[in-house]
Design a protein around this motif. Structure first.
Motif, short mmCIF file in Angstrom:
data_model
loop_
_atom_site.label_atom_id
_atom_site.label_comp_id
_atom_site.label_asym_id
_atom_site.label_seq_id
_atom_site.Cartn_x
_atom_site.Cartn_y
_atom_site.Cartn_z
N ARG A 89 -6.74 3.98 -6.02
CA ARG A 89 -7.98 4.30 -5.32
C ARG A 89 -7.95 5.75 -4.91
O ARG A 89 -7.03 6.19 -4.22
CB ARG A 89 -8.15 3.40 -4.11
N TRP B 78 -1.65 -3.95 -9.34
CA TRP B 78 -1.75 -2.70 -8.59
C TRP B 78 -3.02 -1.96 -9.00
O TRP B 78 -3.40 -1.95 -10.17
CB TRP B 78 -0.53 -1.83 -8.82
N GLN B 79 -3.63 -1.32 -8.02
CA GLN B 79 -4.86 -0.56 -8.24
C GLN B 79 -4.70 0.84 -7.66
O GLN B 79 -4.02 1.03 -6.65
CB GLN B 79 -6.05 -1.25 -7.56
N GLN C 80 -7.70 -0.75 -11.86
CA GLN C 80 -6.47 -1.53 -12.06
C GLN C 80 -5.51 -0.80 -12.98
O GLN C 80 -5.90 -0.22 -13.98
CB GLN C 80 -6.84 -2.90 -12.64
N ARG D 290 0.86 -1.20 0.00
CA ARG D 290 0.00 0.00 0.00
C ARG D 290 0.89 1.24 0.00
O ARG D 290 1.80 1.35 0.82
CB ARG D 290 -0.90 -0.01 1.24
N ASP E 32 -4.04 -10.79 -6.42
CA ASP E 32 -3.40 -11.40 -7.60
C ASP E 32 -2.09 -10.71 -7.99
O ASP E 32 -1.47 -11.05 -8.99
CB ASP E 32 -4.37 -11.40 -8.78
N GLN F 209 -1.92 -3.04 -3.75
CA GLN F 209 -1.66 -4.28 -4.48
C GLN F 209 -2.74 -5.30 -4.13
O GLN F 209 -2.96 -5.63 -2.97
CB GLN F 209 -0.28 -4.82 -4.13
N ALA F 210 -3.42 -5.79 -5.17
CA ALA F 210 -4.48 -6.76 -4.98
C ALA F 210 -3.88 -8.13 -4.68
O ALA F 210 -2.66 -8.34 -4.76
CB ALA F 210 -5.37 -6.82 -6.22
#
Length: 199
Positions: free
Chosen positions: A60, A57-58, A81, A24, A54, A51-52
Motif C-alpha cells: 500500500r 501480503w499487500q 497483492q 504490518r 487470507d 498481511q490480509a
C-alpha cells in the motif's frame, strides 16, 4: 507467517535482507520504520506491507511523492497483492518480498581453482596478471622476424611500464565503478585492497 523483505540496488543485487513476523511492515526514510530506506527519493513514510486476512501480503502506497509501482503500474492508493518473490518499486528503490516457504536455490560446490587463487591474495593475483602480460609481450617480440627483433626490443620494453601502470590502476577504477553503481564499501575493499578506498 513470517515474511522476508529484500532491499535491492540498481543492479537488483540484494543489499539488505530482513525477516518479520508482524502483520504490518512500514517502509520509508524515517527512523521509526521497520525497513529504513536510504534513497533520497523515498518519503519519510513511503509505503507499507500489510498481511490480509487470507495470509496474502499487500503493498500500500502512503500517498508518497514518487509513488510505488508493481509490474510497471503505479499504485493509486488501493493495496496491491504481492506474490512471493515478486519485485516492486518504491520510487526508484527496488524491494522484493518472500514468504518463509519460498524455495531456495541449491548450494553450489566450491570451485577448486577459485579457492587456490583466493589463497594467493590480491597482491598475488595482480603479480600473476603482470607476469602474464610480460610473458605475452616477450612472446610477441620473439615471434617478430629476426631482422626487426633487435631494433624493437628497446621500443617494446619501454611500453611495459605503461602497461603495468594501467594494470595497477584497476583497483581505483573498480572503486569508482562501485560508487557509481551503489555497491558497498566491502566490495571496494575486497577487490581493490591495494589502493585506499576513497569512495
Amino acid at each position: 507467517m513470517a515474511v522476508i523483505v529484500e532491499v535491492l540496488n540498481k543492479q537488483l543485487k540484494v543489499i539488505e535482507r530482513h525477516r518479520f513476523s508482524q502483520p504490518r511492515i512500514c517502509l520509508g526514510r524515517a527512523y521509526n520504520n521497520d525497513v529504513i530506506l536510504y534513497n533520497k527519493h523515498i518519503c519519510a513514510h513511503h509505503a507499507e506491507l500489510v498481511q490480509a486476512v487470507d495470509g496474502q501480503w499487500q503493498l500500500r502506497d502512503l500517498d508518497s511523492l514518487n509513488g510505488s509501482f508493481l509490474t510497471g503500474s503505479r499504485l493509486n492508493g488501493e493495496p496491491a497483492q504481492l506474490a512471493s518473490g515478486q519485485l516492486c518499486w518504491l520510487g526508484e528503490q527496488a524491494i522484493r518480498l518472500y514468504d518463509e516457504h519460498h524455495p531456495v536455490v541449491a548450494a553450489q560446490p566450491f570451485n577448486q581453482l577459485e579457492q587456490r587463487l583466493q589463497k594467493l591474495g590480491h597482491l598475488g593475483l595482480i603479480m600473476l596478471l603482470a607476469l602474464c602480460l610480460l610473458a605475452a609481450e616477450l612472446f610477441g617480440l620473439w615471434l617478430q622476424n629476426a631482422d626487426s627483433r633487435q631494433g624493437r626490443w628497446t621500443h617494446e620494453l619501454a611500453n611495459l611500464p605503461l602497461m603495468l601502470l594501467g594494470v595497477s590502476l584497476w583497483p581505483a577504477l573498480l572503486g569508482l565503478w562501485a560508487k557509481l553503481n551503489q555497491h558497498s564499501r566491502a566490495f571496494c575493499r575486497n577487490w581493490a585492497s591495494l589502493l585506499p578506498c576513497w569512495f
